[in-house]
Design a protein around this motif. Structure first.
Motif, PDB file in Angstrom:
ATOM      1  N   ASN A  32     103.270 -18.863  14.306  1.00 23.52           N
ATOM      2  CA  ASN A  32     102.913 -19.397  15.621  1.00 23.52           C
ATOM      3  C   ASN A  32     101.887 -20.523  15.596  1.00 23.52           C
ATOM      4  O   ASN A  32     100.979 -20.542  14.773  1.00 23.52           O
ATOM      5  CB  ASN A  32     102.346 -18.277  16.501  1.00 23.52           C
ATOM      6  CG  ASN A  32     103.377 -17.253  16.837  1.00 23.52           C
ATOM      7  OD1 ASN A  32     104.461 -17.594  17.291  1.00 23.52           O
ATOM      8  ND2 ASN A  32     103.060 -15.990  16.597  1.00 23.52           N
ATOM      9  N   LYS A  35     100.277 -23.324  21.927  1.00 22.35           N
ATOM     10  CA  LYS A  35     100.626 -24.514  22.705  1.00 22.35           C
ATOM     11  C   LYS A  35      99.385 -25.072  23.392  1.00 22.35           C
ATOM     12  O   LYS A  35      98.626 -24.348  24.018  1.00 22.35           O
ATOM     13  CB  LYS A  35     101.680 -24.150  23.736  1.00 22.35           C
ATOM     14  CG  LYS A  35     102.290 -25.347  24.425  1.00 22.35           C
ATOM     15  CD  LYS A  35     103.477 -24.910  25.269  1.00 22.35           C
ATOM     16  CE  LYS A  35     104.187 -26.080  25.847  1.00 22.35           C
ATOM     17  NZ  LYS A  35     105.040 -26.788  24.934  1.00 22.35           N
ATOM     18  N   GLU A  37      98.985 -28.919  25.142  1.00 19.19           N
ATOM     19  CA  GLU A  37      99.548 -30.256  25.327  1.00 19.19           C
ATOM     20  C   GLU A  37      98.536 -31.359  25.027  1.00 19.19           C
ATOM     21  O   GLU A  37      98.893 -32.415  24.521  1.00 19.19           O
ATOM     22  CB  GLU A  37     100.093 -30.390  26.747  1.00 19.19           C
ATOM     23  CG  GLU A  37     101.074 -29.279  27.057  1.00 19.19           C
ATOM     24  CD  GLU A  37     102.335 -29.766  27.708  1.00 19.19           C
ATOM     25  OE1 GLU A  37     102.426 -30.945  28.025  1.00 19.19           O
ATOM     26  OE2 GLU A  37     103.229 -28.923  27.873  1.00 19.19           O
ATOM     27  N   ASP A  42     102.648 -29.300  19.681  1.00 17.20           N
ATOM     28  CA  ASP A  42     104.111 -29.212  19.561  1.00 17.20           C
ATOM     29  C   ASP A  42     104.655 -30.302  18.638  1.00 17.20           C
ATOM     30  O   ASP A  42     105.479 -30.029  17.764  1.00 17.20           O
ATOM     31  CB  ASP A  42     104.793 -29.235  20.925  1.00 17.20           C
ATOM     32  CG  ASP A  42     104.393 -30.412  21.798  1.00 17.20           C
ATOM     33  OD1 ASP A  42     103.405 -31.118  21.465  1.00 17.20           O
ATOM     34  OD2 ASP A  42     105.067 -30.637  22.807  1.00 17.20           O
ATOM     35  N   ASN A  43     104.184 -31.531  18.789  1.00 10.70           N
ATOM     36  CA  ASN A  43     104.622 -32.624  17.926  1.00 10.70           C
ATOM     37  C   ASN A  43     104.167 -32.393  16.481  1.00 10.70           C
ATOM     38  O   ASN A  43     104.911 -32.631  15.531  1.00 10.70           O
ATOM     39  CB  ASN A  43     104.093 -33.952  18.454  1.00 10.70           C
ATOM     40  CG  ASN A  43     104.726 -35.134  17.767  1.00 10.70           C
ATOM     41  OD1 ASN A  43     105.944 -35.195  17.592  1.00 10.70           O
ATOM     42  ND2 ASN A  43     103.898 -36.076  17.366  1.00 10.70           N
ATOM     43  N   PHE A  46     106.290 -29.609  14.918  1.00 16.22           N
ATOM     44  CA  PHE A  46     107.652 -30.123  14.727  1.00 16.22           C
ATOM     45  C   PHE A  46     107.755 -30.977  13.461  1.00 16.22           C
ATOM     46  O   PHE A  46     108.749 -30.916  12.742  1.00 16.22           O
ATOM     47  CB  PHE A  46     108.057 -30.951  15.953  1.00 16.22           C
ATOM     48  CG  PHE A  46     109.446 -31.517  15.880  1.00 16.22           C
ATOM     49  CD1 PHE A  46     110.540 -30.753  16.250  1.00 16.22           C
ATOM     50  CD2 PHE A  46     109.660 -32.817  15.440  1.00 16.22           C
ATOM     51  CE1 PHE A  46     111.826 -31.271  16.180  1.00 16.22           C
ATOM     52  CE2 PHE A  46     110.943 -33.347  15.366  1.00 16.22           C
ATOM     53  CZ  PHE A  46     112.030 -32.561  15.736  1.00 16.22           C
ATOM     54  N   LYS A  81     112.920 -25.856  16.683  1.00 19.36           N
ATOM     55  CA  LYS A  81     112.549 -26.212  18.059  1.00 19.36           C
ATOM     56  C   LYS A  81     113.486 -25.629  19.124  1.00 19.36           C
ATOM     57  O   LYS A  81     112.995 -25.200  20.175  1.00 19.36           O
ATOM     58  CB  LYS A  81     112.432 -27.725  18.222  1.00 19.36           C
ATOM     59  CG  LYS A  81     111.837 -28.104  19.565  1.00 19.36           C
ATOM     60  CD  LYS A  81     111.506 -29.563  19.666  1.00 19.36           C
ATOM     61  CE  LYS A  81     110.841 -29.833  21.013  1.00 19.36           C
ATOM     62  NZ  LYS A  81     110.421 -31.220  21.119  1.00 19.36           N
ATOM     63  N   TRP A  84     112.116 -22.423  20.504  1.00 19.81           N
ATOM     64  CA  TRP A  84     110.773 -22.356  21.081  1.00 19.81           C
ATOM     65  C   TRP A  84     110.853 -21.895  22.527  1.00 19.81           C
ATOM     66  O   TRP A  84     111.774 -22.214  23.266  1.00 19.81           O
ATOM     67  CB  TRP A  84     110.081 -23.706  21.032  1.00 19.81           C
ATOM     68  CG  TRP A  84     109.705 -24.163  19.646  1.00 19.81           C
ATOM     69  CD1 TRP A  84     109.961 -23.528  18.466  1.00 19.81           C
ATOM     70  CD2 TRP A  84     109.045 -25.369  19.308  1.00 19.81           C
ATOM     71  NE1 TRP A  84     109.485 -24.270  17.421  1.00 19.81           N
ATOM     72  CE2 TRP A  84     108.918 -25.413  17.898  1.00 19.81           C
ATOM     73  CE3 TRP A  84     108.549 -26.427  20.051  1.00 19.81           C
ATOM     74  CZ2 TRP A  84     108.300 -26.465  17.234  1.00 19.81           C
ATOM     75  CZ3 TRP A  84     107.941 -27.480  19.385  1.00 19.81           C
ATOM     76  CH2 TRP A  84     107.809 -27.486  17.990  1.00 19.81           C
ATOM     77  N   THR A  86     108.505 -21.145  26.296  1.00 21.27           N
ATOM     78  CA  THR A  86     107.527 -21.881  27.092  1.00 21.27           C
ATOM     79  C   THR A  86     106.169 -21.192  27.173  1.00 21.27           C
ATOM     80  O   THR A  86     105.242 -21.751  27.717  1.00 21.27           O
ATOM     81  CB  THR A  86     108.060 -22.098  28.525  1.00 21.27           C
ATOM     82  OG1 THR A  86     108.355 -20.821  29.093  1.00 21.27           O
ATOM     83  CG2 THR A  86     109.300 -22.970  28.506  1.00 21.27           C
ATOM     84  N   ILE A  91     105.464 -22.005  20.405  1.00 18.88           N
ATOM     85  CA  ILE A  91     105.731 -22.933  19.319  1.00 18.88           C
ATOM     86  C   ILE A  91     105.631 -22.183  18.004  1.00 18.88           C
ATOM     87  O   ILE A  91     104.637 -21.505  17.736  1.00 18.88           O
ATOM     88  CB  ILE A  91     104.736 -24.102  19.337  1.00 18.88           C
ATOM     89  CG1 ILE A  91     104.863 -24.874  20.648  1.00 18.88           C
ATOM     90  CG2 ILE A  91     104.942 -25.016  18.143  1.00 18.88           C
ATOM     91  CD1 ILE A  91     103.776 -25.895  20.861  1.00 18.88           C
ATOM     92  N   ARG A  93     107.232 -22.055  13.612  1.00 19.55           N
ATOM     93  CA  ARG A  93     108.091 -22.508  12.526  1.00 19.55           C
ATOM     94  C   ARG A  93     108.437 -21.285  11.683  1.00 19.55           C
ATOM     95  O   ARG A  93     107.587 -20.418  11.458  1.00 19.55           O
ATOM     96  CB  ARG A  93     107.377 -23.550  11.660  1.00 19.55           C
ATOM     97  CG  ARG A  93     107.094 -24.879  12.361  1.00 19.55           C
ATOM     98  CD  ARG A  93     108.341 -25.706  12.645  1.00 19.55           C
ATOM     99  NE  ARG A  93     109.079 -26.038  11.443  1.00 19.55           N
ATOM    100  CZ  ARG A  93     108.821 -27.089  10.660  1.00 19.55           C
ATOM    101  NH1 ARG A  93     107.852 -27.937  10.976  1.00 19.55           N
ATOM    102  NH2 ARG A  93     109.546 -27.323   9.579  1.00 19.55           N
TER     103      ARG A  93
END
Length: 154
Positions: A32, A35, A37, A42-43, A46, A81, A84, A86, A91, A93
């Motif tokens: 995990n 999140k 923003e 997130d970017n 990813f 992704k 994923w 909300t 988030i 991998r």
């Protein structure tokens, strides 16, 4: 354990317990990233490259910050992704465990500060590069750090 692909270290917390304690060597789990923003988590999550090894560093209540796992990213971000969610921990991998600390003997779990010889800014859940200026001031080269960590994790 082959430490030549060690690339990152990441802060992990789990409200008093050892995070990911139940996943043994060879196990897969959803790793995990909280999140946020404003910080672009997130970017960041990813774009972490498939095949990279990440050290997990945890601060459990009553203990110093410790090195508890080495995990490998097993997918590209584009493969993870679509799954994923909300929620605040949506988030993730997929990773595979390559090394795990002996949680039955907490006094033998490697201490972050002792082994890494660096002070970290644990302000978000991004994975930090082991080749960062902060670590290279202490180690001189990523290869020296990887050799040292190989001794710690073997």
């Amino acid at each position: 354990m082959d430490c030549s692909r060690l690339e990152y270290i990441k802060n992990v917390n789990d409200n008093g317990d050892w995070a990911y304690e139940g996943y043994l060597i060879g196990a897969y789990f959803q790793f995990n990233f909280k999140k946020n923003e404003a910080t672009g988590i997130d970017n960041h999550a990813f774009n972490l490259p498939k095949g990279s090894l990440i050290i997990l560093s945890q601060k459990r209540s009553g203990y110093e910050r410790t090195l508890t796992h080495v995990v490998e990213l097993v997918n590209n971000g584009s493969e993870d992704k679509p799954q994923w969610e909300t929620g605040s921990w949506g988030i993730f991998r997929w990773v595979k465990v390559h090394w795990i600390a002996d949680f039955n003997n907490p006094n033998r779990i490697p201490l972050d500060q002792k082994e890494m010889i660096a002070n970290w800014g644990w302000y978000d859940t991004k994975a930090k590069l082991l080749s960062s200026d902060n670590l290279m001031k202490q180690w001189g080269s990523i290869d020296k750090l990887r050799v040292h960590l190989g001794e710690v994790f073997n």
